[in-house]
Design a protein around this motif. Structure first.
Motif, PDB file in Angstrom:
ATOM      1  N   ARG A  54      -2.988  -7.505 -15.584  1.00  0.00           N
ATOM      2  CA  ARG A  54      -1.921  -7.771 -16.544  1.00  0.00           C
ATOM      3  C   ARG A  54      -2.291  -8.967 -17.437  1.00  0.00           C
ATOM      4  NH1 ARG A  54       1.989 -11.084 -16.985  1.00  0.00           N
ATOM      5  NH2 ARG A  54       1.781 -12.051 -14.934  1.00  0.00           N
ATOM      6  N   LYS A  55      -2.858 -10.000 -16.823  1.00  0.00           N
ATOM      7  CA  LYS A  55      -3.193 -11.209 -17.581  1.00  0.00           C
ATOM      8  C   LYS A  55      -4.336 -11.001 -18.576  1.00  0.00           C
ATOM      9  CE  LYS A  55      -1.387 -14.557 -14.303  1.00  0.00           C
ATOM     10  NZ  LYS A  55      -1.664 -15.733 -13.470  1.00  0.00           N
ATOM     11  N   VAL A  56      -5.290 -10.123 -18.244  1.00  0.00           N
ATOM     12  CA  VAL A  56      -6.409  -9.900 -19.174  1.00  0.00           C
ATOM     13  C   VAL A  56      -6.085  -8.816 -20.206  1.00  0.00           C
ATOM     14  CG1 VAL A  56      -8.188 -10.653 -17.539  1.00  0.00           C
ATOM     15  CG2 VAL A  56      -7.686  -8.212 -17.743  1.00  0.00           C
ATOM     16  N   GLY A  57      -4.977  -8.114 -20.006  1.00  0.00           N
ATOM     17  CA  GLY A  57      -4.586  -7.098 -20.982  1.00  0.00           C
ATOM     18  C   GLY A  57      -4.865  -5.670 -20.539  1.00  0.00           C
ATOM     19  N   GLY A  58      -4.875  -5.443 -19.233  1.00  0.00           N
ATOM     20  CA  GLY A  58      -5.019  -4.081 -18.725  1.00  0.00           C
ATOM     21  C   GLY A  58      -6.175  -3.894 -17.769  1.00  0.00           C
ATOM     22  N   ALA A  59      -6.034  -2.907 -16.893  1.00  0.00           N
ATOM     23  CA  ALA A  59      -7.047  -2.614 -15.873  1.00  0.00           C
ATOM     24  C   ALA A  59      -8.398  -2.297 -16.508  1.00  0.00           C
ATOM     25  CB  ALA A  59      -6.582  -1.463 -14.985  1.00  0.00           C
ATOM     26  N   GLU A  60      -8.370  -1.633 -17.676  1.00  0.00           N
ATOM     27  CA  GLU A  60      -9.618  -1.276 -18.378  1.00  0.00           C
ATOM     28  C   GLU A  60     -10.473  -2.506 -18.662  1.00  0.00           C
ATOM     29  OE1 GLU A  60     -11.260   1.360 -19.889  1.00  0.00           O
ATOM     30  OE2 GLU A  60      -9.998   2.832 -18.880  1.00  0.00           O
ATOM     31  N   LYS A  61      -9.807  -3.581 -19.057  1.00  0.00           N
ATOM     32  CA  LYS A  61     -10.534  -4.809 -19.422  1.00  0.00           C
ATOM     33  C   LYS A  61     -11.070  -5.549 -18.204  1.00  0.00           C
ATOM     34  CE  LYS A  61      -8.520  -5.891 -23.887  1.00  0.00           C
ATOM     35  NZ  LYS A  61      -7.432  -6.573 -24.581  1.00  0.00           N
ATOM     36  N   LEU A  62     -10.432  -5.327 -17.060  1.00  0.00           N
ATOM     37  CA  LEU A  62     -10.842  -6.014 -15.837  1.00  0.00           C
ATOM     38  C   LEU A  62     -11.925  -5.242 -15.097  1.00  0.00           C
ATOM     39  CD1 LEU A  62     -10.158  -8.513 -14.067  1.00  0.00           C
ATOM     40  CD2 LEU A  62      -8.485  -7.084 -12.869  1.00  0.00           C
ATOM     41  N   PHE A  63     -11.932  -3.931 -15.287  1.00  0.00           N
ATOM     42  CA  PHE A  63     -12.835  -3.054 -14.539  1.00  0.00           C
ATOM     43  C   PHE A  63     -14.251  -3.099 -15.108  1.00  0.00           C
ATOM     44  CE2 PHE A  63     -14.757   1.026 -13.405  1.00  0.00           C
ATOM     45  CZ  PHE A  63     -14.424   1.128 -12.064  1.00  0.00           C
ATOM     46  N   SER A  64     -15.227  -3.269 -14.212  1.00  0.00           N
ATOM     47  CA  SER A  64     -16.617  -3.329 -14.651  1.00  0.00           C
ATOM     48  C   SER A  64     -17.316  -1.990 -14.472  1.00  0.00           C
ATOM     49  CB  SER A  64     -17.368  -4.400 -13.854  1.00  0.00           C
ATOM     50  OG  SER A  64     -18.747  -4.313 -14.154  1.00  0.00           O
ATOM     51  N   LYS A  65     -17.711  -1.411 -15.591  1.00  0.00           N
ATOM     52  CA  LYS A  65     -18.462  -0.159 -15.531  1.00  0.00           C
ATOM     53  C   LYS A  65     -19.937  -0.437 -15.255  1.00  0.00           C
ATOM     54  CE  LYS A  65     -15.564   2.857 -18.258  1.00  0.00           C
ATOM     55  NZ  LYS A  65     -14.537   2.263 -19.104  1.00  0.00           N
ATOM     56  N   ARG A  66     -20.303  -1.729 -15.221  1.00  0.00           N
ATOM     57  CA  ARG A  66     -21.692  -2.090 -14.943  1.00  0.00           C
ATOM     58  C   ARG A  66     -21.991  -2.140 -13.446  1.00  0.00           C
ATOM     59  NH1 ARG A  66     -22.579  -7.286 -18.268  1.00  0.00           N
ATOM     60  NH2 ARG A  66     -21.880  -6.648 -20.308  1.00  0.00           N
ATOM     61  N   ALA A  67     -20.939  -2.121 -12.644  1.00  0.00           N
ATOM     62  CA  ALA A  67     -21.125  -2.186 -11.189  1.00  0.00           C
ATOM     63  C   ALA A  67     -22.024  -1.033 -10.756  1.00  0.00           C
ATOM     64  CB  ALA A  67     -19.770  -2.094 -10.485  1.00  0.00           C
ATOM     65  N   MET A  68     -22.956  -1.315  -9.865  1.00  0.00           N
ATOM     66  CA  MET A  68     -23.899  -0.285  -9.426  1.00  0.00           C
ATOM     67  C   MET A  68     -23.193   0.923  -8.821  1.00  0.00           C
ATOM     68  SD  MET A  68     -27.286  -2.124  -7.962  1.00  0.00           S
ATOM     69  CE  MET A  68     -26.577  -3.536  -7.153  1.00  0.00           C
ATOM     70  N   LEU A  86      -7.343   0.234 -10.512  1.00  0.00           N
ATOM     71  CA  LEU A  86      -6.800  -0.837  -9.680  1.00  0.00           C
ATOM     72  C   LEU A  86      -7.203  -0.641  -8.218  1.00  0.00           C
ATOM     73  CD1 LEU A  86      -3.282  -0.994 -11.335  1.00  0.00           C
ATOM     74  CD2 LEU A  86      -5.001  -2.802 -11.458  1.00  0.00           C
ATOM     75  N   ARG A  87      -7.160   0.591  -7.760  1.00  0.00           N
ATOM     76  CA  ARG A  87      -7.525   0.891  -6.371  1.00  0.00           C
ATOM     77  C   ARG A  87      -9.001   0.577  -6.122  1.00  0.00           C
ATOM     78  NH1 ARG A  87      -9.449   5.467  -4.544  1.00  0.00           N
ATOM     79  NH2 ARG A  87      -8.745   6.592  -6.394  1.00  0.00           N
ATOM     80  N   HIS A  88      -9.867   1.005  -7.039  1.00  0.00           N
ATOM     81  CA  HIS A  88     -11.299   0.737  -6.886  1.00  0.00           C
ATOM     82  C   HIS A  88     -11.585  -0.768  -6.889  1.00  0.00           C
ATOM     83  CE1 HIS A  88     -12.797   4.783  -6.746  1.00  0.00           C
ATOM     84  NE2 HIS A  88     -12.238   5.100  -7.884  1.00  0.00           N
ATOM     85  N   MET A  89     -10.915  -1.504  -7.763  1.00  0.00           N
ATOM     86  CA  MET A  89     -11.146  -2.953  -7.830  1.00  0.00           C
ATOM     87  C   MET A  89     -10.639  -3.654  -6.570  1.00  0.00           C
ATOM     88  SD  MET A  89     -10.591  -3.996 -11.829  1.00  0.00           S
ATOM     89  CE  MET A  89      -9.057  -3.107 -12.130  1.00  0.00           C
ATOM     90  N   THR A  90      -9.576  -3.117  -5.985  1.00  0.00           N
ATOM     91  CA  THR A  90      -9.030  -3.701  -4.758  1.00  0.00           C
ATOM     92  C   THR A  90      -9.967  -3.432  -3.584  1.00  0.00           C
ATOM     93  OG1 THR A  90      -6.782  -3.334  -5.585  1.00  0.00           O
ATOM     94  CG2 THR A  90      -7.009  -3.783  -3.234  1.00  0.00           C
ATOM     95  N   GLU A  91     -10.518  -2.211  -3.541  1.00  0.00           N
ATOM     96  CA  GLU A  91     -11.381  -1.822  -2.421  1.00  0.00           C
ATOM     97  C   GLU A  91     -12.789  -2.383  -2.540  1.00  0.00           C
ATOM     98  OE1 GLU A  91     -11.133   2.434  -2.458  1.00  0.00           O
ATOM     99  OE2 GLU A  91      -9.042   2.418  -1.790  1.00  0.00           O
ATOM    100  N   GLU A  92     -13.234  -2.637  -3.755  1.00  0.00           N
ATOM    101  CA  GLU A  92     -14.623  -3.022  -3.970  1.00  0.00           C
ATOM    102  C   GLU A  92     -14.699  -4.115  -5.037  1.00  0.00           C
ATOM    103  OE1 GLU A  92     -18.098  -3.811  -3.950  1.00  0.00           O
ATOM    104  OE2 GLU A  92     -17.754  -2.155  -2.558  1.00  0.00           O
ATOM    105  N   TYR A  93     -14.925  -5.356  -4.587  1.00  0.00           N
ATOM    106  CA  TYR A  93     -14.897  -6.494  -5.521  1.00  0.00           C
ATOM    107  C   TYR A  93     -15.913  -6.388  -6.658  1.00  0.00           C
ATOM    108  CZ  TYR A  93     -19.083  -8.295  -3.222  1.00  0.00           C
ATOM    109  OH  TYR A  93     -20.358  -8.445  -2.758  1.00  0.00           O
ATOM    110  N   THR A  94     -16.997  -5.619  -6.461  1.00  0.00           N
ATOM    111  CA  THR A  94     -18.008  -5.562  -7.531  1.00  0.00           C
ATOM    112  C   THR A  94     -17.483  -4.835  -8.777  1.00  0.00           C
ATOM    113  OG1 THR A  94     -19.033  -3.569  -6.607  1.00  0.00           O
ATOM    114  CG2 THR A  94     -19.974  -5.689  -5.951  1.00  0.00           C
ATOM    115  N   PHE A  95     -16.359  -4.137  -8.639  1.00  0.00           N
ATOM    116  CA  PHE A  95     -15.779  -3.463  -9.808  1.00  0.00           C
ATOM    117  C   PHE A  95     -14.983  -4.411 -10.702  1.00  0.00           C
ATOM    118  CE2 PHE A  95     -16.083   0.676  -7.371  1.00  0.00           C
ATOM    119  CZ  PHE A  95     -17.075   1.195  -8.196  1.00  0.00           C
ATOM    120  N   ILE A  96     -14.802  -5.644 -10.249  1.00  0.00           N
ATOM    121  CA  ILE A  96     -14.064  -6.611 -11.069  1.00  0.00           C
ATOM    122  C   ILE A  96     -15.051  -7.319 -11.992  1.00  0.00           C
ATOM    123  CG2 ILE A  96     -12.670  -8.723 -11.026  1.00  0.00           C
ATOM    124  CD1 ILE A  96     -11.649  -7.707  -8.222  1.00  0.00           C
TER     125      ILE A  96
END
Length: 121
Positions: A54-68, A86-96
């Protein structure tokens, strides 16, 4: 120089070079780092991930597509909903996307001098 009263929280990994660069950049500008949250040793809860998104402006902006794991898990071939992200970022920190620099109710994900200046300026 920034005002002395500016302080931020950094969410990331201590050995991540981008996080180190961001911390050095903030320190050069006299911004106090109130807390550095290591997402590996202190994982974020679902509520915390939602809050950051929410603070960065949406899950899209927080989610890293560069994660292996993004490609490994075949996520690049899927249409991911906000909930999936949100679920992927919660389960796997490398997605943040790292680092997340939080100032009050606003935050920026990933290191960009311009965005950091806008956040703390």
């Amino acid at each position: 120089m920034m005002a002395d009263s500016v302080s931020v929280e950094v969410v990331g990994l201590p050995y991540c070079t981008t996080c180190q660069k961001a911390v050095a950049y903030l320190e050069e500008r006299g911004v106090a780092i109130q807390n550095f949250r290591d997402v590996k040793t202190q994982p974020l809860s679902r509520a915390e991930v939602e809050e950051l998104a929410r603070k960065v402006g949406g899950a899209e902006k927080l989610f890293s597509k560069r994660a292996m794991k993004y490609r490994k898990m075949g996520l690049h071939e899927q249409q991911l909903s906000e909930d999936d992200l949100l679920r992927h970022m919660t389960e796997e920190y490398t997605f943040i996307t790292r680092p997340v620099i939080v100032r009050g109710d606003r935050a920026t994900a990933g290191f960009s001098a311009k965005r950091v200046d806008e956040l703390v300026g």
